[in-house]
Design an enzyme around this catalytic site. Structure first.
Site, mmCIF file in Angstrom:
data_model
loop_
_atom_site.group_PDB
_atom_site.id
_atom_site.type_symbol
_atom_site.label_atom_id
_atom_site.label_comp_id
_atom_site.label_asym_id
_atom_site.label_seq_id
_atom_site.Cartn_x
_atom_site.Cartn_y
_atom_site.Cartn_z
ATOM 1 N N ASP A 1 0.759 -1.118 0.085
ATOM 2 C CA ASP A 1 -0.015 0.026 -0.069
ATOM 3 C C ASP A 1 0.880 1.414 -0.004
ATOM 4 O O ASP A 1 1.369 1.545 0.968
ATOM 5 C CB ASP A 1 -0.928 -0.039 1.321
ATOM 6 C CG ASP A 1 -1.728 1.230 1.378
ATOM 7 O OD1 ASP A 1 -1.642 2.115 0.609
ATOM 8 O OD2 ASP A 1 -2.463 1.467 2.280
ATOM 9 N N GLN B 1 0.931 6.500 0.802
ATOM 10 C CA GLN B 1 1.562 7.567 1.503
ATOM 11 C C GLN B 1 2.941 7.624 1.157
ATOM 12 O O GLN B 1 3.815 8.700 1.382
ATOM 13 C CB GLN B 1 1.540 7.390 3.021
ATOM 14 C CG GLN B 1 0.150 7.447 3.637
ATOM 15 C CD GLN B 1 -0.317 8.887 3.546
ATOM 16 O OE1 GLN B 1 0.276 9.861 3.174
ATOM 17 N NE2 GLN B 1 -1.816 8.917 3.646
HETATM 18 N N1 C6P Z 1 -5.576 8.065 3.792
HETATM 19 C C1 C6P Z 1 -5.495 10.001 5.188
HETATM 20 O O1 C6P Z 1 -5.958 11.046 5.663
HETATM 21 P P1 C6P Z 1 -7.718 6.580 -1.072
HETATM 22 O O2 C6P Z 1 -8.626 7.187 -0.151
HETATM 23 O O3 C6P Z 1 -8.312 5.268 -1.793
HETATM 24 O O4 C6P Z 1 -7.187 7.576 -1.809
HETATM 25 O O5 C6P Z 1 -6.559 6.110 0.023
HETATM 26 C C2 C6P Z 1 -6.790 5.054 0.964
HETATM 27 C C3 C6P Z 1 -5.688 4.871 1.778
HETATM 28 C C4 C6P Z 1 -4.930 3.594 1.813
HETATM 29 N N2 C6P Z 1 -3.566 3.551 2.404
HETATM 30 C C5 C6P Z 1 -3.215 4.614 3.214
HETATM 31 C C6 C6P Z 1 -1.787 4.380 3.782
HETATM 32 C C7 C6P Z 1 -3.992 5.763 3.183
HETATM 33 O O6 C6P Z 1 -3.345 6.820 4.093
HETATM 34 C C8 C6P Z 1 -4.721 6.259 2.685
HETATM 35 C C9 C6P Z 1 -5.668 7.274 2.727
HETATM 36 C C10 C6P Z 1 -6.030 9.222 4.000
HETATM 37 O O7 C6P Z 1 -4.547 9.171 5.991
HETATM 38 C C11 C6P Z 1 -7.571 9.459 3.901
HETATM 39 S S1 C6P Z 1 -8.109 8.507 5.441
#
Ligand code: C6P
Length: 406
Positions: free
Chosen positions: A201, A204
């Site tokens: 994943d 970030q």
């Molecule tokens: N974290 C945060 O404020 P999406 O929503 O699909 O673009 O990303 C999801 C997601 C998946 N993995 C990690 C490690 C993330 O940080 C995030 C999204 C944002 O931390 C929104 S909750």
């Protein structure tokens, strides 16, 4: 980046010179979503104004122009993350959809009751819930790598969790809460040793660190454009071609088929097999412009600027009485989460907002991690390529002001 370069770069982001409640905006919520440079917004508006037509369908000029731009974006993404070719790049709505695609399509063919999927205690819900859905559907077991007090993955425990039953390991490259950068390369090698596939994943990490899927040795990698100065609604699933080839489609519809009849349907080649329906071809152009923007600055340059900001923030915030920082891993990215004494995280966030400072508060979609640290929520400041040390000074002064109010 020297201060003059930084000042100049900030003018690429018109929103950064706006005011909230009469105060200059200090945007420190980049892990949630980043602001967009003018070049990305212009690429999007130019696409709408000059090349807007549905892709892969029309013989007409506009459709071909739109298709060319969309497919160029795929080539740009492949190069940006070191993929072997563009067939390994599937466009999705974002990280969440990418991980759901893997859990659903890979899980469908390769996992059965009793097989084990390993995730970690620091995962975002997007890397937990899709596997729990698979657990309900298929009876797989979910194993969890614990997090140490200083916010690292317990690698001894990880090795002990691996066995011949492990089929998938799926972990964040960088935690959205602790900032910890996990040793995914070594973890992938250990997963492969027991025959499991390794999912990263990278939501970030991609905005902050150079990414090379070959060097990481991962089988799948997921990220979102909106966290890397690109638009919302588009993201990427990287998958090894040999694996994607063996996986069934995730959704059915137009675009993903070769031929359809009531006797049976055949599916298109990679990556289109996984892209049912009209793709976000404007979003992909925006993503390509975001990559171009980041590459022009240089990923190494971005990483070192943000490392400096993070060190400075840890020093400044660490000196505030009663402030607890969560996560002290030596390898870390541009995220600092904290609480101050008994003050509720929501109160801190709300009062900082009144000073023009945007931070995130709450569980950050990582409830198991909150439980691990015995809190309901945290305040999180997260930095991007345009942030400055004086913004961190303002954050520290803002926190001091809030602290004196309680
Ligand atoms: N974290 C945060 O404020 P999406 O929503 O699909 O673009 O990303 C999801 C997601 C998946 N993995 C990690 C490690 C993330 O940080 C995030 C999204 C944002 O931390 C929104 S909750």
């Amino acid at each position: 980046m020297n201060p003059t370069e930084l000042d100049h770069l900030r003018t690429d982001f018109p929103i950064l010179s706006s005011q909230v409640y009469g105060k200059p905006l200090i945007y420190l919520d980049n892990a949630a979503t980043t602001q967009k440079p003018r070049s990305v917004v212009e690429a999007i508006s130019t696409s709408y104004l000059t090349t807007n037509a549905n892709v892969h369908r029309g013989v007409h000029h506009l459709s071909q122009a739109a298709t060319e731009l969309h497919e160029k974006a795929r080539v740009d993404v492949a190069r940006f993350i070191g993929a072997a070719n563009e067939r390994e790049i599937v466009f999705t709505r974002g990280t969440t959809e990418s991980i759901n695609l893997i859990a659903s399509a890979y899980g469908e063919v390769f996992l059965k009751a009793g097989d084990e999927v390993v995730v970690s205690e620091m995962e975002h819900h997007s890397n937990i819930v899709p596997w729990q859905l698979l657990q309900q559907k298929k009876g797989i077991e979910l194993k969890v790598i614990p997090v140490t007090d200083d916010g690292r993955l317990d690698l001894e425990a990880y090795k002990n969790l691996l066995s011949e039953r492990t089929r998938v390991v799926s972990v964040a490259y960088m935690s959205n809460v602790l900032g910890t950068i996990n040793p995914v390369r070594d973890m992938a090698a250990a997963a492969h040793d027991c025959g499991a596939v390794f999912v990263v994943d990278a939501a970030q990490s991609v905005p902050h660190l150079p990414t090379d899927v070959e060097a990481l040795g991962c089988d799948f990698l997921a990220f979102s454009a909106h966290k890397m100065y690109g638009p919302t609604g588009v993201g990427v699933l990287y998958g090894r071609e040999a694996l994607l080839d063996q996986m069934p489609p995730y959704q059915g519809g137009g675009e993903m088929i070769s031929h359809v009849s009531f006797a049976g349907t055949t599916f298109d080649r990679l990556p289109y097999k996984f892209e049912a329906g009209t793709p976000n071809f404007i979003g992909s152009v925006g993503l390509s412009a975001a990559i171009d923007y980041m590459e022009r600055i240089g990923m190494d340059q971005i990483a070192s600027h943000e490392a400096r900001l993070t060190r400075y923030a840890l020093e400044r915030l660490g000196a505030i009485e009663g402030l607890t920082v969560y996560g002290r891993a030596p390898e870390r990215g541009a995220v600092v989460s904290f609480n101050v004494g008994q003050i509720h995280h929501l109160d801190i966030g709300t009062l900082l907002d009144r000073l023009g400072i945007a931070v995130r508060t709450g569980h950050h979609c990582a409830e198991p991690l909150m439980r691990r640290f015995g809190v309901e929520g945290m305040v999180r400041a997260s930095f991007g390529l345009y942030n400055t040390t004086s913004e961190i000074d303002a954050l520290a002064e803002g926190i001091e002001r809030v602290r004196r109010m309680f």
